[in-house]
Design a protein around this motif. Structure first.
Motif, mmCIF file in Angstrom:
data_model
loop_
_atom_site.group_PDB
_atom_site.id
_atom_site.type_symbol
_atom_site.label_atom_id
_atom_site.label_comp_id
_atom_site.label_asym_id
_atom_site.label_seq_id
_atom_site.Cartn_x
_atom_site.Cartn_y
_atom_site.Cartn_z
ATOM 1 N N ILE A 1 37.543 39.231 43.456
ATOM 2 C CA ILE A 1 37.538 39.493 44.897
ATOM 3 C C ILE A 1 38.849 39.014 45.523
ATOM 4 C CG2 ILE A 1 36.386 38.922 47.075
ATOM 5 C CD1 ILE A 1 33.797 38.625 45.460
ATOM 6 N N PHE A 2 39.277 37.819 45.150
ATOM 7 C CA PHE A 2 40.539 37.291 45.675
ATOM 8 C C PHE A 2 41.702 38.197 45.289
ATOM 9 C CE2 PHE A 2 44.393 34.770 45.122
ATOM 10 C CZ PHE A 2 44.511 34.178 46.365
ATOM 11 N N ALA A 3 41.715 38.655 44.042
ATOM 12 C CA ALA A 3 42.809 39.522 43.586
ATOM 13 C C ALA A 3 42.817 40.841 44.348
ATOM 14 C CB ALA A 3 42.688 39.769 42.086
ATOM 15 N N ALA A 4 41.631 41.414 44.594
ATOM 16 C CA ALA A 4 41.555 42.688 45.306
ATOM 17 C C ALA A 4 42.056 42.553 46.735
ATOM 18 C CB ALA A 4 40.120 43.218 45.290
ATOM 19 N N THR A 5 41.631 41.518 47.425
ATOM 20 C CA THR A 5 42.070 41.326 48.810
ATOM 21 C C THR A 5 43.540 40.938 48.881
ATOM 22 O OG1 THR A 5 41.245 39.053 48.714
ATOM 23 C CG2 THR A 5 39.766 40.717 49.611
ATOM 24 N N ASP A 6 44.024 40.211 47.873
ATOM 25 C CA ASP A 6 45.434 39.835 47.848
ATOM 26 C C ASP A 6 46.333 41.059 47.666
ATOM 27 O OD1 ASP A 6 47.402 37.685 47.877
ATOM 28 O OD2 ASP A 6 47.763 38.200 45.788
ATOM 29 N N ARG A 7 45.818 42.087 46.983
ATOM 30 C CA ARG A 7 46.577 43.331 46.820
ATOM 31 C C ARG A 7 46.477 44.229 48.044
ATOM 32 N NH1 ARG A 7 43.799 43.411 41.788
ATOM 33 N NH2 ARG A 7 42.516 45.101 42.646
ATOM 34 N N GLY A 8 45.646 43.853 49.006
ATOM 35 C CA GLY A 8 45.457 44.676 50.191
ATOM 36 C C GLY A 8 44.278 45.600 50.117
ATOM 37 N N SER A 9 43.503 45.550 49.017
ATOM 38 C CA SER A 9 42.312 46.401 48.862
ATOM 39 C C SER A 9 41.116 45.693 49.497
ATOM 40 C CB SER A 9 42.063 46.702 47.383
ATOM 41 O OG SER A 9 43.178 47.314 46.785
ATOM 42 N N LEU A 10 41.132 45.612 50.820
ATOM 43 C CA LEU A 10 40.101 44.850 51.525
ATOM 44 C C LEU A 10 38.730 45.487 51.387
ATOM 45 C CD1 LEU A 10 42.051 43.938 54.791
ATOM 46 C CD2 LEU A 10 41.721 42.549 52.745
ATOM 47 N N PHE A 11 38.655 46.804 51.447
ATOM 48 C CA PHE A 11 37.360 47.478 51.389
ATOM 49 C C PHE A 11 36.754 47.370 49.989
ATOM 50 C CE2 PHE A 11 39.347 50.278 54.840
ATOM 51 C CZ PHE A 11 38.939 49.392 55.832
ATOM 52 N N THR A 12 37.588 47.494 48.970
ATOM 53 C CA THR A 12 37.095 47.293 47.603
ATOM 54 C C THR A 12 36.655 45.854 47.401
ATOM 55 O OG1 THR A 12 38.581 49.022 46.776
ATOM 56 C CG2 THR A 12 37.676 47.473 45.162
ATOM 57 N N GLY A 13 37.429 44.910 47.936
ATOM 58 C CA GLY A 13 37.040 43.514 47.858
ATOM 59 C C GLY A 13 35.719 43.241 48.559
ATOM 60 N N ALA A 14 35.491 43.917 49.690
ATOM 61 C CA ALA A 14 34.220 43.765 50.401
ATOM 62 C C ALA A 14 33.064 44.300 49.575
ATOM 63 C CB ALA A 14 34.287 44.485 51.741
ATOM 64 N N ALA A 15 33.291 45.427 48.873
ATOM 65 C CA ALA A 15 32.236 45.990 48.017
ATOM 66 C C ALA A 15 31.924 45.048 46.859
ATOM 67 C CB ALA A 15 32.661 47.358 47.503
ATOM 68 N N VAL A 16 32.958 44.491 46.256
ATOM 69 C CA VAL A 16 32.747 43.539 45.156
ATOM 70 C C VAL A 16 32.028 42.290 45.669
ATOM 71 C CG1 VAL A 16 33.876 42.143 43.398
ATOM 72 C CG2 VAL A 16 34.776 44.404 43.937
ATOM 73 N N ALA A 17 32.378 41.830 46.868
ATOM 74 C CA ALA A 17 31.702 40.677 47.456
ATOM 75 C C ALA A 17 30.234 40.974 47.732
ATOM 76 C CB ALA A 17 32.405 40.261 48.750
ATOM 77 N N THR A 18 29.942 42.197 48.164
ATOM 78 C CA THR A 18 28.548 42.592 48.393
ATOM 79 C C THR A 18 27.761 42.596 47.094
ATOM 80 O OG1 THR A 18 29.257 43.952 50.272
ATOM 81 C CG2 THR A 18 27.071 44.380 49.355
ATOM 82 N N VAL A 19 28.385 43.087 46.025
ATOM 83 C CA VAL A 19 27.734 43.060 44.710
ATOM 84 C C VAL A 19 27.465 41.626 44.283
ATOM 85 C CG1 VAL A 19 28.062 43.585 42.264
ATOM 86 C CG2 VAL A 19 28.687 45.278 43.978
ATOM 87 N N LEU A 20 28.431 40.743 44.530
ATOM 88 C CA LEU A 20 28.246 39.333 44.195
ATOM 89 C C LEU A 20 27.085 38.733 44.969
ATOM 90 C CD1 LEU A 20 29.212 36.697 42.841
ATOM 91 C CD2 LEU A 20 30.797 36.403 44.754
ATOM 92 N N MET A 21 27.020 39.006 46.282
ATOM 93 C CA MET A 21 25.935 38.468 47.099
ATOM 94 C C MET A 21 24.589 39.020 46.662
ATOM 95 S SD MET A 21 27.440 38.266 50.993
ATOM 96 C CE MET A 21 27.826 40.024 51.089
ATOM 97 N N ALA A 22 24.525 40.321 46.379
ATOM 98 C CA ALA A 22 23.263 40.942 45.983
ATOM 99 C C ALA A 22 22.778 40.397 44.647
ATOM 100 C CB ALA A 22 23.429 42.459 45.918
ATOM 101 N N THR A 23 23.690 40.246 43.695
ATOM 102 C CA THR A 23 23.311 39.722 42.385
ATOM 103 C C THR A 23 22.805 38.290 42.486
ATOM 104 O OG1 THR A 23 25.004 41.130 41.355
ATOM 105 C CG2 THR A 23 24.110 39.331 40.038
ATOM 106 N N THR A 24 23.512 37.471 43.242
ATOM 107 C CA THR A 24 23.081 36.084 43.419
ATOM 108 C C THR A 24 21.726 36.013 44.100
ATOM 109 O OG1 THR A 24 25.408 35.435 43.641
ATOM 110 C CG2 THR A 24 23.752 33.853 44.361
#
Length: 265
Positions: free
Chosen positions: A225-248
């Protein structure tokens, strides 16, 4: 509730929602909205797409999710074994010795996690125990960071245990090992499962220490997630963060069901 007046209860609920929504709910809703957005230039996102979830559930992200799950499960199990056993053994110590044991287990959470990561990196980068560059150094760091919560949870539960059951078993000639496995541990099972769930959730979201330690072939999802947002892919990072929250959340719901059954038992 401690508030008996109907008007006061409504006032408490209103204050709760006024505090809960902006502090907790809104940030999560923003992440969820961003994961489906194609653009966000105004107050609200524009466009709708599910393409971000294709990247979030496949390839490197899927491997990172698997890495996070394995790391969290391993760290939670080790933390429960070490912290729980220390709490059970420490219950028989004197007051000063028990305070020292509690302080020892709380030390890793009393300092920033990045300091723990640096300490683990320095300690295990040379023989005889060389873990640097392996997955085990990440699992070890996560275990160190979450063991304190397992220890404190089990310690608090032991204080609340009714000693009558153990005394009755001992008076009937039960060995200490039998009392431990057949009486004390079953009574502690709800607290053990709660501690396991807390350790799992904390490990799934750990980033600071992980950034200092992870090898290229063992990248947990928060790093992704950090790598995605650091590259500027904020929306992809948000999707990955949502997957992380849902899995947890799904794992915690499973742990909650086990805890409920253990409580009824």
């Amino acid at each position: 509730m401690l508030v008996h007046s109907r008007g006061a209860r409504w006032a408490v609920r209103l204050v709760f929602f006024l505090l809960f929504l902006p502090l907790f709910a809104v940030p999560l809703l923003v992440i969820l909205a961003a994961s489906f957005a194609t653009n966000w230039s105004g107050a609200l996102p524009s466009g709708f797409t599910t393409e971000h979830y294709s990247a979030a559930t496949g390839g490197d992200s899927l491997q990172a999710l698997t890495t996070s799950l394995v790391t969290a499960f391993a760290a939670s199990l080790l933390a429960l074994l070490v912290g729980g056993w220390a709490a059970i053994a420490g219950a028989a110590l004197g007051k000063r010795s028990k305070r020292f044991l509690d302080a020892l287990f709380m030390l890793p959470v009393a300092v920033p996690s990045v300091v723990v990561g640096l300490a683990v990196l320095v300690a295990f980068s040379r023989p005889p125990v060389l873990l640097n560059g392996t997955r085990w150094i990440v699992i070890l760091a996560h275990t160190i960071l979450v063991t304190a919560f397992a220890h404190q949870s089990v310690s608090a539960a032991i204080v609340r245990l009714d000693p009558v059951y153990e005394q009755a078993a001992a008076s009937l000639g039960a060995r200490p090992s039998y009392v431990l496995w057949r009486i004390r541990l079953p009574l502690l099972l709800p607290s053990l499962t709660a501690a396991a769930g807390l350790c799992f959730a904390l490990s799934m979201g750990e980033l600071s220490a992980t950034m200092m330690l992870y090898p290229p072939d063992w990248t947990p999802l928060p790093v992704q997630i950090f790598a995605a947002t650091d590259r500027g892919s904020l929306f992809t990072g948000a999707a990955v963060a949502t997957v992380l929250m849902a899995t947890t959340l799904l794992v915690l719901l499973g742990v909650s069901r086990i805890r409920t059954r253990a409580s009824y038992r």
